[in-house]
Design an enzyme around this catalytic site. Structure first.
Site, PDB file in Angstrom:
ATOM      1  N   THR A   1     -52.057 -48.495  63.811  1.00  0.00           N
ATOM      2  CA  THR A   1     -50.576 -47.460  63.470  1.00  0.00           C
ATOM      3  C   THR A   1     -49.209 -48.041  64.679  1.00  0.00           C
ATOM      4  OG1 THR A   1     -51.174 -46.694  65.601  1.00  0.00           O
ATOM      5  CG2 THR A   1     -52.078 -45.426  63.731  1.00  0.00           C
TER       6      THR A   1
ATOM      7  N   ARG B   1     -51.626 -51.808  72.417  1.00  0.00           N
ATOM      8  CA  ARG B   1     -51.433 -50.517  71.200  1.00  0.00           C
ATOM      9  C   ARG B   1     -53.126 -50.813  70.028  1.00  0.00           C
ATOM     10  NH1 ARG B   1     -47.609 -54.787  67.745  1.00  0.00           N
ATOM     11  NH2 ARG B   1     -48.991 -56.882  67.255  1.00  0.00           N
TER      12      ARG B   1
ATOM     13  N   ASP C   1     -52.006 -63.842  69.997  1.00  0.00           N
ATOM     14  CA  ASP C   1     -52.519 -62.481  70.763  1.00  0.00           C
ATOM     15  C   ASP C   1     -52.694 -62.972  71.794  1.00  0.00           C
ATOM     16  OD1 ASP C   1     -53.936 -59.613  70.308  1.00  0.00           O
ATOM     17  OD2 ASP C   1     -54.048 -60.499  72.017  1.00  0.00           O
TER      18      ASP C   1
ATOM     19  N   ASP D   1     -56.460 -62.353  74.204  1.00  0.00           N
ATOM     20  CA  ASP D   1     -57.535 -63.231  73.355  1.00  0.00           C
ATOM     21  C   ASP D   1     -57.164 -64.281  73.719  1.00  0.00           C
ATOM     22  OD1 ASP D   1     -57.940 -60.632  71.839  1.00  0.00           O
ATOM     23  OD2 ASP D   1     -57.726 -61.192  70.180  1.00  0.00           O
TER      24      ASP D   1
HETATM   25  O1  PRP Z   1     -44.036 -54.824  71.755  1.00  0.00           O
HETATM   26  P1  PRP Z   1     -45.904 -54.335  70.868  1.00  0.00           P
HETATM   27  O2  PRP Z   1     -45.819 -53.968  69.814  1.00  0.00           O
HETATM   28  O3  PRP Z   1     -45.704 -52.962  71.705  1.00  0.00           O
HETATM   29  O4  PRP Z   1     -46.250 -55.027  71.526  1.00  0.00           O
HETATM   30  C1  PRP Z   1     -47.389 -55.939  72.755  1.00  0.00           C
HETATM   31  C2  PRP Z   1     -48.059 -55.945  73.766  1.00  0.00           C
HETATM   32  O5  PRP Z   1     -49.323 -56.238  72.415  1.00  0.00           O
HETATM   33  C3  PRP Z   1     -50.230 -57.146  73.202  1.00  0.00           C
HETATM   34  O6  PRP Z   1     -51.268 -56.014  74.325  1.00  0.00           O
HETATM   35  P2  PRP Z   1     -52.726 -55.427  73.561  1.00  0.00           P
HETATM   36  O7  PRP Z   1     -52.467 -54.323  73.467  1.00  0.00           O
HETATM   37  O8  PRP Z   1     -52.811 -56.958  72.311  1.00  0.00           O
HETATM   38  O9  PRP Z   1     -53.514 -55.340  74.893  1.00  0.00           O
HETATM   39  P3  PRP Z   1     -53.968 -56.400  75.472  1.00  0.00           P
HETATM   40  O10 PRP Z   1     -53.362 -57.261  76.843  1.00  0.00           O
HETATM   41  O11 PRP Z   1     -55.119 -56.182  76.362  1.00  0.00           O
HETATM   42  O12 PRP Z   1     -54.415 -57.501  74.193  1.00  0.00           O
HETATM   43  C4  PRP Z   1     -49.376 -57.208  74.225  1.00  0.00           C
HETATM   44  O13 PRP Z   1     -49.807 -57.970  76.128  1.00  0.00           O
HETATM   45  C5  PRP Z   1     -47.960 -56.204  74.831  1.00  0.00           C
HETATM   46  O14 PRP Z   1     -49.055 -55.079  75.593  1.00  0.00           O
HETATM   47  O1  URA Z   2     -47.378 -61.447  69.092  1.00  0.00           O
HETATM   48  C1  URA Z   2     -48.213 -60.295  68.750  1.00  0.00           C
HETATM   49  C2  URA Z   2     -47.887 -58.880  69.406  1.00  0.00           C
HETATM   50  C3  URA Z   2     -47.993 -58.614  70.105  1.00  0.00           C
HETATM   51  N1  URA Z   2     -49.147 -58.816  71.285  1.00  0.00           N
HETATM   52  C4  URA Z   2     -49.281 -59.805  70.680  1.00  0.00           C
HETATM   53  O2  URA Z   2     -50.351 -60.017  71.341  1.00  0.00           O
HETATM   54  N2  URA Z   2     -48.666 -60.962  70.365  1.00  0.00           N
HETATM   55 MG    MG Z   3     -53.117 -57.644  72.363  1.00  0.00          MG
END
Ligand code: PRP
Ligand code: URA
Ligand code: MG
Length: 211
Positions: free
Chosen positions: A107, A103, A201, A204
């Site tokens: 945005t 995400r 996160d 991370d």
């Molecule tokens: O419900 P949403 O608002 O869509 O958010 C949730 C998403 O955000 C995080 O991924 P991220 O986009 O941070 O990617 P990553 O796993 O590579 O850190 C998480 O692992 C979900 O996939």
């Molecule tokens: O709290 C949150 C929301 C979105 N993605 C994450 O990894 N943590």
């Molecule tokens: Mg992430």
């Protein structure tokens, strides 16, 4: 859509340590894996099986085998990858497909940057792994993607969800055969769309900073 929160002291305890900002990555990874195994036990309760005849050392008996095609497990990269080992430990014969989604933190739009899945998912039971269901944008894109490939039976295993994200999924998926299995429904989203109290996160904390 159905939602199941797994209410068990082992889940609650491991989740508490996972949330703690002082828990380092190696411990976080270990706990995420253990939590998934506990959630997967419930999430696979309706996995399709059929009777199979086997010989014990004593006699012939009828036992249980997974129906073919075997379940498909789909971790959503990156953070969902931290849940894969815990899942395949429990369902070692499952096949694994991948969806890479991120995400945009400004945005909140979802970018699908990788996909490696069977073309036809008709008749397949699919288990999606993603630790965080925040706005629900990622998971609703993922489920729609799987439906377009013909899936009709999708179970999502998440660690945490925000009520806002669950409401969005409920609105978008309504009557669809989708089940969400969770360790906790948290309080809310903050102004940056992070889950509160949450765990930060997840990607991370599993793998270090993305940028
Ligand atoms: O419900 P949403 O608002 O869509 O958010 C949730 C998403 O955000 C995080 O991924 P991220 O986009 O941070 O990617 P990553 O796993 O590579 O850190 C998480 O692992 C979900 O996939
Ligand atoms: O709290 C949150 C929301 C979105 N993605 C994450 O990894 N943590
Ligand atoms: Mg992430």
């Amino acid at each position: 859509m159905r939602t199941l929160v797994v209410d068990h002291p082992l889940v609650a305890h491991k989740l508490t340590v996972l949330r703690d900002k002082n828990t380092p990555s190696p411990v976080f990874r270990q706990l995420a894996e253990e939590l998934v195994t506990l959630l997967a036990y419930e999430a696979t309760r309706e996995v399709r099986t059929e009777p199979v005849t086997i010989e014990t050392p004593v006699t012939t008996t009828v036992g249980t085998a997974f129906t073919k095609p075997t379940p498909l497990v789909v971790p959503i990269l990156r953070a969902g990858l931290g849940m894969l080992e815990g899942m395949v430990k429990l369902v070692p014969t499952a096949e694994v497909g991948f969806l890479g989604m991120a995400r945009d933190e400004e945005t909140l739009d979802i970018v699908t940057y990788a996909e490696r899945l069977p073309e036809d998912l008709t008749g397949r039971q699919v288990f999606v792994l993603d630790p965080m269901l925040a706005t629900g944008g990622t998971l609703s894109e993922a489920v729609k993607f799987l439906f377009r490939r013909g899936a009709s039976d999708v179970t999502c295993i998440c660690l945490l969800a925000a009520p806002e994200g669950l409401a969005r999924l409920e609105k978008g998926l309504g009557e669809a055969n989708v089940k969400i299995v969770l360790a906790s429904i948290d309080e809310r989203l903050n102004e940056k769309a992070y889950i509160v109290p949450g765990l930060g996160d997840a990607g991370d904390r599993l793998y270090g900073l993305a940028k």
